[in-house]
Structure formats: structure tokens, C-alpha cells
Design a protein around this motif. Structure first.
Motif, PDB file in Angstrom:
ATOM      1  N   ASN A 146       0.861  -1.434   0.103  1.00  0.00           N
ATOM      2  CA  ASN A 146       0.015   0.026   0.012  1.00  0.00           C
ATOM      3  C   ASN A 146       0.849   1.325  -0.051  1.00  0.00           C
ATOM      4  N   ASN A 163       0.230   4.223   0.130  1.00  0.00           N
ATOM      5  CA  ASN A 163      -0.200   5.481   1.222  1.00  0.00           C
ATOM      6  C   ASN A 163       0.051   5.122   2.577  1.00  0.00           C
ATOM      7  N   THR A 164       0.672   3.842   2.867  1.00  0.00           N
ATOM      8  CA  THR A 164       0.979   3.535   4.432  1.00  0.00           C
ATOM      9  C   THR A 164       2.398   2.745   4.375  1.00  0.00           C
ATOM     10  N   ARG A 217       3.521  12.053  -0.471  1.00  0.00           N
ATOM     11  CA  ARG A 217       2.293  11.667   0.215  1.00  0.00           C
ATOM     12  C   ARG A 217       2.044  12.746   1.294  1.00  0.00           C
ATOM     13  N   GLU A 253      -2.946  11.185   0.873  1.00  0.00           N
ATOM     14  CA  GLU A 253      -2.998  10.020   0.279  1.00  0.00           C
ATOM     15  C   GLU A 253      -3.171   9.965  -1.317  1.00  0.00           C
ATOM     16  N   LEU A 275      -3.783   0.963  -3.267  1.00  0.00           N
ATOM     17  CA  LEU A 275      -4.066   2.084  -2.381  1.00  0.00           C
ATOM     18  C   LEU A 275      -4.813   1.576  -1.534  1.00  0.00           C
TER      19      LEU A 275
END
Length: 118
Positions: free
Chosen positions: A56, A58-59, A83, A88, A115
């Protein structure tokens, strides 16, 4: 201790080397059902962090991003910086806004990133 000939010692060394190589190859090509999968990418390995087998973006941590094909430490940090500034990623294609990621790199990444949360 019994002495062995050079030919015998060499044969044993070759056999042990082949065994180690075979074991390493088998592990690198195996996928485990569960939270992690390791997939060979030429001379590099990508560690996939969720059940779907994707990281992912986003993380992901810097180290997780560096495990992706064509992503080094500088580009991984740029993804994190992007980011933090922009929030995100809404689409995978938004990675094209990160300096160092072009169309070819994006195509390599598509099968390894997501995502969605696991």
C-alpha cells in the motif's frame, strides 16, 4: 581425524554449494499463504505486505517502498514526501507526479502496489 583427498573435499564442497543454492532458490520462488509473500524480481526481491500481495503506497514505510522494483532510497523518500504534502494517493497513476517515476517505472510497479488497506 581421517584425511580426505582433494578430489573428495572438492566434491563435498560442490555438493554442499548446490544444496544451498537449491534451497535458496526454492525459498525465493515460494509464496506463503498469509500476510507475506516474497517474489523474485531478477536480482532483487519484493516483499509484499498484504494478503493481496501488494504494498500500500499510502501507508508503506521507506524500506517497504525500497523493496519495490526500480525504487531506490531517494525515490522512496520522494513518495513519502509527496504523500505528506498532498495526502494519500487517489490513483496509482498519481505516482507519475513523483520525481523519478515515469511511465516505464509505473508499469513495473502496478502489479506490486495498491491504494487499498488490507
Amino acid at each position: 581425524m581421517k584425511k580426505v583427498s582433494a578430489v573428495t573435499a572438492f566434491s563435498i564442497a560442490v555438493a554442499v554449494g548446490l544444496l544451498c543454492f537449491s534451497a535458496g532458490y526454492a525459498v525465493s520462488e515460494r509464496s506463503w499463504s498469509g500476510s507475506y509473500e516474497i517474489k523474485a524480481l531478477g536480482d532483487k526481491f519484493a516483499v509484499k505486505s498484504d494478503v493481496s500481495g501488494r504494498i500500500n503506497v499510502n501507508t508503506a514505510t521507506r524500506q517497504e517502498l525500497e523493496d519495490l522494483p526500480s525504487i531506490g532510497s531517494v525515490t522512496a523518500q520522494r513518495i513519502i514526501d509527496y504523500r505528506e504534502v498532498n495526502g494519500e494517493f487517489a490513483a496509482i497513476e498519481e505516482l507519475l507526479n513523483v520525481k523519478g517515476i515515469g511511465e516505464k517505472t509505473l508499469e513495473k510497479l502496478k502489479e506490486y502496489v495498491t491504494l487499498a488497506s488490507p
